[in-house]
Write a protein that holds these residues in place. Structure first.
Motif, PDB file in Angstrom:
ATOM      1  N   GLU A   1       0.945  -0.740   0.055  1.00 59.46           N
ATOM      2  CA  GLU A   1      -0.060   0.186   0.160  1.00 59.46           C
ATOM      3  C   GLU A   1       0.438   0.693   0.311  1.00 59.46           C
ATOM      4  O   GLU A   1       2.003   0.921   0.745  1.00 59.46           O
TER       5      GLU A   1
ATOM      6  N   GLN B   1       0.498   5.737   0.582  1.00 58.21           N
ATOM      7  CA  GLN B   1      -0.325   7.538   0.296  1.00 58.21           C
ATOM      8  C   GLN B   1       0.732   8.636  -0.296  1.00 58.21           C
ATOM      9  O   GLN B   1       1.737   8.488   0.056  1.00 58.21           O
TER      10      GLN B   1
ATOM     11  N   TRP C   1      -3.284  14.580  10.765  1.00 53.35           N
ATOM     12  CA  TRP C   1      -3.049  13.661  11.401  1.00 53.35           C
ATOM     13  C   TRP C   1      -2.044  14.356  12.559  1.00 53.35           C
ATOM     14  O   TRP C   1      -0.795  14.229  12.620  1.00 53.35           O
TER      15      TRP C   1
ATOM     16  N   PRO D   1       0.730   8.152  15.561  1.00 49.48           N
ATOM     17  CA  PRO D   1       0.409   6.962  15.996  1.00 49.48           C
ATOM     18  C   PRO D   1       1.100   6.539  16.870  1.00 49.48           C
ATOM     19  O   PRO D   1       2.236   6.623  17.222  1.00 49.48           O
TER      20      PRO D   1
ATOM     21  N   GLY E   1      -4.395  -0.588   5.210  1.00 51.19           N
ATOM     22  CA  GLY E   1      -2.942  -0.193   6.175  1.00 51.19           C
ATOM     23  C   GLY E   1      -2.112  -0.944   7.684  1.00 51.19           C
ATOM     24  O   GLY E   1      -1.890  -0.716   8.077  1.00 51.19           O
TER      25      GLY E   1
ATOM     26  N   GLU F   1      -6.221  -4.720   8.734  1.00 51.06           N
ATOM     27  CA  GLU F   1      -6.941  -5.283   7.794  1.00 51.06           C
ATOM     28  C   GLU F   1      -6.486  -6.687   8.410  1.00 51.06           C
ATOM     29  O   GLU F   1      -7.600  -7.853   9.350  1.00 51.06           O
ATOM     30  N   LEU F   2      -4.798  -6.895   9.619  1.00 48.75           N
ATOM     31  CA  LEU F   2      -5.048  -7.467  10.288  1.00 48.75           C
ATOM     32  C   LEU F   2      -5.698  -8.184  11.937  1.00 48.75           C
ATOM     33  O   LEU F   2      -5.624  -9.135  12.626  1.00 48.75           O
TER      34      LEU F   2
ATOM     35  N   GLU G   1      -6.739  -1.327  21.753  1.00 51.09           N
ATOM     36  CA  GLU G   1      -6.002  -0.251  21.771  1.00 51.09           C
ATOM     37  C   GLU G   1      -4.619   0.143  20.554  1.00 51.09           C
ATOM     38  O   GLU G   1      -4.725   1.123  20.089  1.00 51.09           O
ATOM     39  N   LEU G   2      -4.904  -0.397  19.428  1.00 57.53           N
ATOM     40  CA  LEU G   2      -4.709  -0.557  18.435  1.00 57.53           C
ATOM     41  C   LEU G   2      -6.029  -0.212  17.106  1.00 57.53           C
ATOM     42  O   LEU G   2      -5.982   0.274  16.081  1.00 57.53           O
TER      43      LEU G   2
ATOM     44  N   VAL H   1     -11.519   5.845  17.274  1.00 52.90           N
ATOM     45  CA  VAL H   1     -10.626   5.652  16.783  1.00 52.90           C
ATOM     46  C   VAL H   1      -9.005   6.460  16.977  1.00 52.90           C
ATOM     47  O   VAL H   1      -9.140   7.715  17.299  1.00 52.90           O
ATOM     48  N   ARG H   2      -7.900   5.903  16.958  1.00 49.41           N
ATOM     49  CA  ARG H   2      -6.891   5.955  17.686  1.00 49.41           C
ATOM     50  C   ARG H   2      -6.135   6.628  16.802  1.00 49.41           C
ATOM     51  O   ARG H   2      -6.562   6.825  15.502  1.00 49.41           O
ATOM     52  N   PRO H   3      -5.378   6.972  17.177  1.00 52.75           N
ATOM     53  CA  PRO H   3      -4.153   8.341  17.025  1.00 52.75           C
ATOM     54  C   PRO H   3      -3.538   7.649  14.956  1.00 52.75           C
ATOM     55  O   PRO H   3      -3.323   6.619  15.565  1.00 52.75           O
ATOM     56  N   GLY H   4      -3.845   8.328  14.065  1.00 51.08           N
ATOM     57  CA  GLY H   4      -2.773   7.734  12.907  1.00 51.08           C
ATOM     58  C   GLY H   4      -4.201   6.719  12.302  1.00 51.08           C
ATOM     59  O   GLY H   4      -3.440   5.888  10.845  1.00 51.08           O
TER      60      GLY H   4
ATOM     61  N   LEU I   1      -6.868   6.984  10.398  1.00 50.81           N
ATOM     62  CA  LEU I   1      -7.788   8.138   9.420  1.00 50.81           C
ATOM     63  C   LEU I   1      -8.843   6.869   8.347  1.00 50.81           C
ATOM     64  O   LEU I   1      -9.177   6.322   8.358  1.00 50.81           O
TER      65      LEU I   1
ATOM     66  N   VAL J   1      -8.874   3.569   7.588  1.00 59.59           N
ATOM     67  CA  VAL J   1      -6.787   3.903   6.796  1.00 59.59           C
ATOM     68  C   VAL J   1      -6.223   3.772   7.753  1.00 59.59           C
ATOM     69  O   VAL J   1      -5.622   4.813   8.377  1.00 59.59           O
ATOM     70  N   SER J   2      -4.919   3.226   8.337  1.00 58.43           N
ATOM     71  CA  SER J   2      -3.730   3.173   8.755  1.00 58.43           C
ATOM     72  C   SER J   2      -2.856   4.185   8.192  1.00 58.43           C
ATOM     73  O   SER J   2      -2.533   3.935   7.174  1.00 58.43           O
ATOM     74  N   THR J   3      -1.899   5.096   8.801  1.00 62.91           N
ATOM     75  CA  THR J   3      -1.436   6.296   8.253  1.00 62.91           C
ATOM     76  C   THR J   3      -0.205   5.159   8.019  1.00 62.91           C
ATOM     77  O   THR J   3       0.595   4.423   9.087  1.00 62.91           O
TER      78      THR J   3
END
Ligand SMILES: [Zn+2]
Ligand SMILES: [Zn+2]
Lengths: 284, 117, 284, 117
Positions: free
Chosen positions: C162, C164, C182, C186, D24, D27-28, D71-72, D79-82, D84, D111-113
């Protein structure tokens, strides 16, 4: 034969470690890449990035066919070549760069035009073919030869700010061929080459990189995972939505190449040239 | 049934809003404009049937195209070889080709095949 | 100054002829490219194709900053480097290749890490910045420095299958910055690098080529043609629709970097590291 | 007005069909499945108001996510930071974030950044 750790040397493990980590590649994918033979027809704006990323990924044998020599006006987009290789046959300029990028890849060069005379002998040696050429008569010829010999074809093109990509004859005998999608050639007055119309480097570059990606996906996908719905990837750098995925028709029953009455042998140079309305055949 | 219902229906012209897009160089034949928001009548006056993509092609060639070389877009009444027609991003051969009846909001894309590399 | 034919040599006319033909480039676009100074932070999987296509297109001066040396495991995707340059600083390996691709491009190399200590001095020298790095703390730092110094930022990233891409702070002072999109980093346990997660070469390659394209578009677009709706290009090689264009929010009023109370100076190395929860700062 | 119209409406549970997509690496956390076709109730039972994306996030974390490391995906109920959140390919901050009321056919993308290069 099933993949075995013996198939990769220690240096190759290290070199490919970042793609061996991917569950979609792993050892079976890497050995499939190593065992595969991929032919690139045309080492220009599309062929340059396609060859770089396929060599990087560890394709076992890469074939390069092109009769051109490197020219100054190629270098804004044909980033495999160099100012110091201007005047060299493109296949030699490319082979030099690719061998230094990845010495594990065997490179076979054909410093000649792709013609009805050599098409079958050349295509027969390879598992997958990339059409990176720049004229419809070559596109029909490559597709016909791939249909005749049962090879999947990753076909792309670009002009100005736009590009198109479609995987044809995939799986061989099932997916549509170039003639299924375009049964009749465009009138010659509508054919514009990159020399006449111009092209932006990253536009043709993006299409070539996507050809490498589709080739890697094709070689490493699990059996039975062939896409049934043909799709064309369509790119337009000036549009708000630059990339679009278009749903395309499947195989055409009455196709003169891959249909029931299909092709038995290739036409002559004159026939391909006449079909596309261009008199001076394969010397372009 | 009241008498007025027997009268022929009033000639209400309803129109269908669609988007037409040209690419691969075709936009040069259409004032170098990639995207057109058009309204077409819901009934094709020449057939008295619902308006099809075939009607749209003739309308574009006759009324929208500015380049005199009509043969670069239409040959023998049909879109010339080397142009793909996509209806809502699907090849029109999946949708009935020229017979496809236009729906409000449809996006019709004409793409000239590229050959460069 | 207005473009003049004196701005290009005869050799340059020939070299760029295929893009000079494009009405979107032409002589004004080519001279704008020649006059521009573009900095690439990170000469790896994204930076390699971005640098190749920007050098090919005739950017006047290209800056390369990276403290890494070329390693074997880079070469499957970092196609600017070569087996023969393993062990060399990436910026030197890259400069060698780019000078041979296009000797008209001036190359400035910084064989050092990008840190809060040098960020302002470095960024100040350039017109456009490409973020081709691989860690969030660098991404926040680069964005903050671009906000502080009023430079547009072409930011991309890739992992596994993937990618971005988003153009930030464009036009400077108007478009959103990295922190607008952001605002909070994270959690460190969610951060996966290419070394850990792997990445496919053409995936990161496609994103780097698209960075070159966005940079060329940004430099050559007519005044007043800035996009008002920020968009993120999102790529997923395994999805049926591989490319998607996502509509993103604009500038965040309360943004700590570009908002009304905006940033006055960069934080320390420790602050960026702590913000992103990574103890060993910029030595990664 | 007939009497039965005065009675409270029958407790018909209507549902809204939506598509949820993870990418990102997210899905895991969701059985390594990228796309889910889900039906959510049109009324959030905890609020008796129309179902929002906020409800969907809680539902995904509680009922669909298999990874124990909640927490992931969700931190402090959000929704956690990082990550979208895109509603029909638009940043949810353009759509009212968690307050956005789900519509039939909506596509919600998480979408995870990515940081690699
Ligand atoms: Zn066929
Ligand atoms: Zn900001």
């Amino acid at each position: 034969p099933p993949p075995s750790t013996l198939d990769l040397t220690r240096e190759e493990y290290l070199r490919y470690s970042r793609q061996l980590l991917l569950p979609q590649i792993g050892l079976p994918g890497q050995t499939a890449l190593k065992r595969s033979r991929v032919l690139i027809v045309g080492i220009g704006g599309l062929g340059s990035p396609a060859a770089l990323y396929l060599a990087g990924a560890g394709i076992g044998t890469l074939g390069l066919i092109d009769h051109d020599v490197v020219e100054t006006s190629n270098l804004h987009r044909q980033v495999l070549h160099r100012t110091s290789t201007i005047g060299l046959p493109k296949v030699l300029s490319a082979a030099k760069a690719l061998r230094d990028l990845n010495p594990h890849v065997q490179i076979t060069t054909y410093a000649e035009a792709f013609t009805p005379g050599n098409a079958e002998d050349v295509i027969a040696q390879w598992d997958v073919v990339l059409d990176c050429t720049d004229h419809p008569k070559l596109r029909y010829l490559i597709s016909d030869a791939c249909v005749l010999l049962g090879k999947p074809l990753v076909s792309a093109s670009a002009l100005k700010l736009e590009g198109q990509l479609i995987v044809l004859n995939d799986p061989p005998g099932k997916g549509p061929c170039y003639r299924c999608i375009w049964p009749r050639p465009p009138p010659p007055e509508s054919i514009i080459s990159c020399g006449e119309g111009g092209v932006l480097g990253p536009v043709v570059g993006a299409m070539g990189v996507m050809q490498a990606l589709e080739t890697i996906k094709l070689i490493t996908r699990p059996k039975g995972k062939e896409l049934t719905q043909p799709r064309m990837l369509f790119f337009s750098a000036a549009a708000e939505t630059m990339w679009r995925t278009l749903k395309m028709r499947g195989r055409r029953e009455g196709c003169v190449a891959c249909g029931q009455q299909g092709i038995k042998n290739l036409g002559s140079e004159e026939e391909y040239a006449l079909f596309c309305g261009v008199p001076n055949a394969f010397a372009l | 049934m009241p008498a007025e219902a027997m009268a022929p229906p009033a000639a209400e012209t309803k129109t269908i809003p669609i988007t037409v897009e040209f690419s691969g160089g075709l936009e040069l034949l259409f004032k170098n404009q990639r995207t057109y928001k058009l309204s077409v009548p819901d009934v094709d006056p020449s057939t008295n049937a619902a308006t099809t993509v075939g009607y749209l092609v003739k309308h574009l060639a006759a009324d929208v195209m500015v380049d005199a070389r009509k043969e670069l877009f239409v040959v023998e009444g049909s879109v010339r070889p080397g142009i793909l027609v996509l209806i809502n991003d699907a090849d029109w051969e999946l949708e009935g080709e020229e017979e496809y009846v236009l729906q409000p909001g449809d996006a019709v894309l004409f793409v000239s095949t590229l050959h460069g590399g």
